[in-house]
Design a protein around this motif. Structure first.
Motif, PDB file in Angstrom:
ATOM      1  N   THR A  20       0.810  -1.207   0.000  1.00  0.00           N
ATOM      2  CA  THR A  20       0.000   0.000   0.000  1.00  0.00           C
ATOM      3  C   THR A  20       0.852   1.271   0.000  1.00  0.00           C
ATOM      4  O   THR A  20       0.406   2.326   0.392  1.00  0.00           O
ATOM      5  CB  THR A  20      -0.963   0.010   1.199  1.00  0.00           C
ATOM      6  OG1 THR A  20      -0.248  -0.245   2.406  1.00  0.00           O
ATOM      7  CG2 THR A  20      -2.059  -1.013   1.026  1.00  0.00           C
ATOM      8  N   GLU A  21       2.094   1.159  -0.434  1.00  0.00           N
ATOM      9  CA  GLU A  21       2.919   2.343  -0.631  1.00  0.00           C
ATOM     10  C   GLU A  21       2.627   2.851  -2.040  1.00  0.00           C
ATOM     11  O   GLU A  21       3.245   2.420  -3.020  1.00  0.00           O
ATOM     12  CB  GLU A  21       4.403   2.009  -0.442  1.00  0.00           C
ATOM     13  CG  GLU A  21       4.783   1.671   0.984  1.00  0.00           C
ATOM     14  CD  GLU A  21       4.501   2.817   1.947  1.00  0.00           C
ATOM     15  OE1 GLU A  21       4.901   3.969   1.649  1.00  0.00           O
ATOM     16  OE2 GLU A  21       3.873   2.570   2.986  1.00  0.00           O
ATOM     17  N   LEU A  22       1.658   3.751  -2.146  1.00  0.00           N
ATOM     18  CA  LEU A  22       1.130   4.180  -3.437  1.00  0.00           C
ATOM     19  C   LEU A  22       1.351   5.677  -3.657  1.00  0.00           C
ATOM     20  O   LEU A  22       0.541   6.347  -4.287  1.00  0.00           O
ATOM     21  CB  LEU A  22      -0.361   3.843  -3.515  1.00  0.00           C
ATOM     22  CG  LEU A  22      -0.695   2.353  -3.420  1.00  0.00           C
ATOM     23  CD1 LEU A  22      -2.189   2.143  -3.192  1.00  0.00           C
ATOM     24  CD2 LEU A  22      -0.257   1.643  -4.702  1.00  0.00           C
ATOM     25  N   ARG A  23       2.451   6.179  -3.174  1.00  0.00           N
ATOM     26  CA  ARG A  23       2.746   7.600  -3.308  1.00  0.00           C
ATOM     27  C   ARG A  23       2.843   7.984  -4.787  1.00  0.00           C
ATOM     28  O   ARG A  23       3.596   7.402  -5.549  1.00  0.00           O
ATOM     29  CB  ARG A  23       4.067   7.919  -2.600  1.00  0.00           C
ATOM     30  CG  ARG A  23       4.422   9.390  -2.573  1.00  0.00           C
ATOM     31  CD  ARG A  23       5.660   9.611  -1.730  1.00  0.00           C
ATOM     32  NE  ARG A  23       5.963  11.018  -1.607  1.00  0.00           N
ATOM     33  CZ  ARG A  23       6.964  11.505  -0.878  1.00  0.00           C
ATOM     34  NH1 ARG A  23       7.737  10.670  -0.183  1.00  0.00           N
ATOM     35  NH2 ARG A  23       7.189  12.794  -0.805  1.00  0.00           N
ATOM     36  N   CYS A  37       0.012   4.722   1.942  1.00  0.00           N
ATOM     37  CA  CYS A  37       0.592   6.024   1.609  1.00  0.00           C
ATOM     38  C   CYS A  37       0.046   6.416   0.244  1.00  0.00           C
ATOM     39  O   CYS A  37       0.446   5.871  -0.777  1.00  0.00           O
ATOM     40  CB  CYS A  37       2.110   5.965   1.568  1.00  0.00           C
ATOM     41  SG  CYS A  37       2.864   7.569   1.145  1.00  0.00           S
ATOM     42  N   LEU A  38      -0.882   7.362   0.235  1.00  0.00           N
ATOM     43  CA  LEU A  38      -1.507   7.832  -1.000  1.00  0.00           C
ATOM     44  C   LEU A  38      -1.155   9.292  -1.251  1.00  0.00           C
ATOM     45  O   LEU A  38      -1.883  10.020  -1.918  1.00  0.00           O
ATOM     46  CB  LEU A  38      -3.019   7.651  -0.918  1.00  0.00           C
ATOM     47  CG  LEU A  38      -3.505   6.188  -0.958  1.00  0.00           C
ATOM     48  CD1 LEU A  38      -4.923   6.072  -0.418  1.00  0.00           C
ATOM     49  CD2 LEU A  38      -3.425   5.648  -2.387  1.00  0.00           C
ATOM     50  N   ARG A  39      -0.018   9.707  -0.731  1.00  0.00           N
ATOM     51  CA  ARG A  39       0.423  11.093  -0.905  1.00  0.00           C
ATOM     52  C   ARG A  39       0.579  11.407  -2.397  1.00  0.00           C
ATOM     53  O   ARG A  39       1.322  10.751  -3.112  1.00  0.00           O
ATOM     54  CB  ARG A  39       1.759  11.317  -0.207  1.00  0.00           C
ATOM     55  CG  ARG A  39       1.695  11.215   1.310  1.00  0.00           C
ATOM     56  CD  ARG A  39       3.077  11.175   1.937  1.00  0.00           C
ATOM     57  NE  ARG A  39       3.834  12.386   1.720  1.00  0.00           N
ATOM     58  CZ  ARG A  39       3.835  13.441   2.534  1.00  0.00           C
ATOM     59  NH1 ARG A  39       3.093  13.416   3.639  1.00  0.00           N
ATOM     60  NH2 ARG A  39       4.559  14.500   2.272  1.00  0.00           N
ATOM     61  N   LEU A  64     -10.061   3.472   4.589  1.00  0.00           N
ATOM     62  CA  LEU A  64      -8.933   4.394   4.472  1.00  0.00           C
ATOM     63  C   LEU A  64      -8.472   4.895   5.836  1.00  0.00           C
ATOM     64  O   LEU A  64      -7.856   5.957   5.941  1.00  0.00           O
ATOM     65  CB  LEU A  64      -9.322   5.572   3.578  1.00  0.00           C
ATOM     66  CG  LEU A  64      -9.474   5.213   2.096  1.00  0.00           C
ATOM     67  CD1 LEU A  64     -10.451   6.147   1.405  1.00  0.00           C
ATOM     68  CD2 LEU A  64      -8.125   5.257   1.405  1.00  0.00           C
ATOM     69  N   ARG A  65      -8.718   4.112   6.868  1.00  0.00           N
ATOM     70  CA  ARG A  65      -8.245   4.501   8.195  1.00  0.00           C
ATOM     71  C   ARG A  65      -6.720   4.546   8.224  1.00  0.00           C
ATOM     72  O   ARG A  65      -6.047   3.635   7.745  1.00  0.00           O
ATOM     73  CB  ARG A  65      -8.768   3.532   9.248  1.00  0.00           C
ATOM     74  CG  ARG A  65     -10.268   3.683   9.529  1.00  0.00           C
ATOM     75  CD  ARG A  65     -10.758   2.624  10.491  1.00  0.00           C
ATOM     76  NE  ARG A  65     -10.738   1.284   9.898  1.00  0.00           N
ATOM     77  CZ  ARG A  65     -10.973   0.161  10.565  1.00  0.00           C
ATOM     78  NH1 ARG A  65     -11.205   0.217  11.874  1.00  0.00           N
ATOM     79  NH2 ARG A  65     -10.957  -1.001   9.954  1.00  0.00           N
ATOM     80  N   LEU A  66      -6.193   5.628   8.769  1.00  0.00           N
ATOM     81  CA  LEU A  66      -4.754   5.867   8.873  1.00  0.00           C
ATOM     82  C   LEU A  66      -4.062   5.935   7.520  1.00  0.00           C
ATOM     83  O   LEU A  66      -2.835   5.867   7.437  1.00  0.00           O
ATOM     84  CB  LEU A  66      -4.063   4.814   9.753  1.00  0.00           C
ATOM     85  CG  LEU A  66      -4.477   4.780  11.222  1.00  0.00           C
ATOM     86  CD1 LEU A  66      -3.596   3.812  12.011  1.00  0.00           C
ATOM     87  CD2 LEU A  66      -4.413   6.160  11.858  1.00  0.00           C
ATOM     88  N   ALA A  67      -4.816   6.078   6.436  1.00  0.00           N
ATOM     89  CA  ALA A  67      -4.216   6.280   5.121  1.00  0.00           C
ATOM     90  C   ALA A  67      -3.785   7.736   4.998  1.00  0.00           C
ATOM     91  O   ALA A  67      -4.516   8.647   5.402  1.00  0.00           O
ATOM     92  CB  ALA A  67      -5.202   5.934   4.021  1.00  0.00           C
ATOM     93  N   ASP A  68      -2.603   7.970   4.461  1.00  0.00           N
ATOM     94  CA  ASP A  68      -2.078   9.323   4.286  1.00  0.00           C
ATOM     95  C   ASP A  68      -2.577   9.853   2.940  1.00  0.00           C
ATOM     96  O   ASP A  68      -2.191   9.363   1.886  1.00  0.00           O
ATOM     97  CB  ASP A  68      -0.545   9.295   4.313  1.00  0.00           C
ATOM     98  CG  ASP A  68       0.068  10.681   4.273  1.00  0.00           C
ATOM     99  OD1 ASP A  68      -0.625  11.638   3.881  1.00  0.00           O
ATOM    100  OD2 ASP A  68       1.262  10.811   4.623  1.00  0.00           O
ATOM    101  N   LEU A  69      -3.427  10.882   2.996  1.00  0.00           N
ATOM    102  CA  LEU A  69      -4.042  11.437   1.791  1.00  0.00           C
ATOM    103  C   LEU A  69      -3.482  12.809   1.433  1.00  0.00           C
ATOM    104  O   LEU A  69      -4.101  13.569   0.690  1.00  0.00           O
ATOM    105  CB  LEU A  69      -5.554  11.524   1.982  1.00  0.00           C
ATOM    106  CG  LEU A  69      -6.280  10.177   2.110  1.00  0.00           C
ATOM    107  CD1 LEU A  69      -7.734  10.388   2.493  1.00  0.00           C
ATOM    108  CD2 LEU A  69      -6.186   9.396   0.809  1.00  0.00           C
TER     109      LEU A  69
END
Length: 299
Positions: free
Chosen positions: A190-193, A211-213, A227-232
């Motif tokens: 889920t490292e999707l920067r 990580c959706l930065r 999307l809990r604790l997902a970085d948006l």
């Protein structure tokens, strides 16, 4: 997943004084400074530095309640993070560009700089409210203090601010804070920067701690996604379908991201964010076909 609340702590607008737009104290700067180009987001062409024809003499939008219907969706998703009133009332001491036209050029030059500084302040304030980021709180607080000092500068000083350098420094801190908060659920997959997820079928996806930065989620189907604790941070959610999505503990989710997306009463949001007025009721389609087509064209 249990324990998300101990890693994040939502803030109310009252705990972020000055970082929320107050249009009554601004000189309509977001209606003057940026350029508009005819598109699905703007109904007209407007050069930078020229007032939108919908801007009234009192600096209020004459079609505020009908912006979406009149083709100005881009206006509805804009957030200056309080930079407008800071420039209008503090930097220029309440002198508006109509009554004091000699201030216009410098005021319009300073506004985007202030907007960038206020956006960074908003993110730093969010990070400081995250208990799991405690080891970085001292560094985060120092960075915030420095930016607050800069926002109080005179027009000449502000014009010389190297925004890129400050953004680079703050982003590095925010990423470290994000990694600390997401550590309990972070997974490689889920490292999707910066990922291209335009139109992606992510209904019901488990994106906890992702990580959706800067990810491109334009028109993505995120119905019921976790999307809990997902970085948006900076994720592009234009036209995304957030019906039933679990966003209550998402990291760095902004009001403008929600305004650009579609959702419903089942979408879980942080207490600090209100449900956009244009969102649908449960079971109704989110977003319009033009929004999805627009997302595909922007690949």
């Amino acid at each position: 997943m249990s324990g998300e609340r101990e890693h994040t702590q939502s803030l109310s607008d009252e705990s972020r004084p000055g970082l929320r737009a107050d249009c009554e104290r601004c000189f309509g700067l977001c209606c003057v400074v940026p350029a508009f180009t005819v598109s699905a987001d703007f109904a007209i062409d407007k050069p930078a530095g020229r007032a939108c024809p919908n801007l009234a003499s009192d600096f209020r939008c004459g079609i505020h309640t009908r912006l979406r219907q009149r083709g100005f969706t881009g206006c509805t998703v804009y957030d200056c993070f309080g930079a407008g009133q800071q420039v209008s009332q503090v930097t220029f001491g309440g002198r508006d560009w109509r009554q004091a036209p000699q201030t216009a050029k410098r005021m319009f030059e300073v506004f985007p700089i202030m907007r960038n500084l206020h956006e960074l302040l908003w993110y730093l304030t969010e990070a400081l409210a995250m208990p799991a980021a405690g080891p970085l709180h001292a560094e985060l607080a120092r960075a915030r203090t420095e930016l607050e000092r800069l926002t109080g500068g005179d027009p000449g000083t502000l014009a010389e601010v190297d925004v890129s350098a400050h953004r680079q420094q703050v982003n590095a801190l925010l990423l470290r804070a994000s990694e600390l908060v997401r550590a309990p659920v972070r997974r490689k997959k889920t490292e999707l920067r910066g990922a291209d997820l335009i139109g992606a079928k992510l209904k019901g996806a488990d994106l906890r701690g992702a990580c959706l930065r800067g990810a491109y989620l334009i028109g993505a189907d995120l119905r019921g996604a976790d999307l809990r604790l997902a970085d948006l941070t900076g994720a592009d959610l234009r036209g995304a379908d957030l019906r039933g999505a679990r966003l209550a503990e998402s990291l760095f989710l902004t009001r403008s991201q929600l305004d650009a997306a579609g959702g419903d009463a089942a979408t879980e949001l942080p207490p600090s964010l209100t449900r956009p007025a244009h969102w649908t009721s449960p079971g109704a389609p989110a977003g319009s076909p033009p929004a999805r087509a627009r997302a595909r064209r922007r690949r």
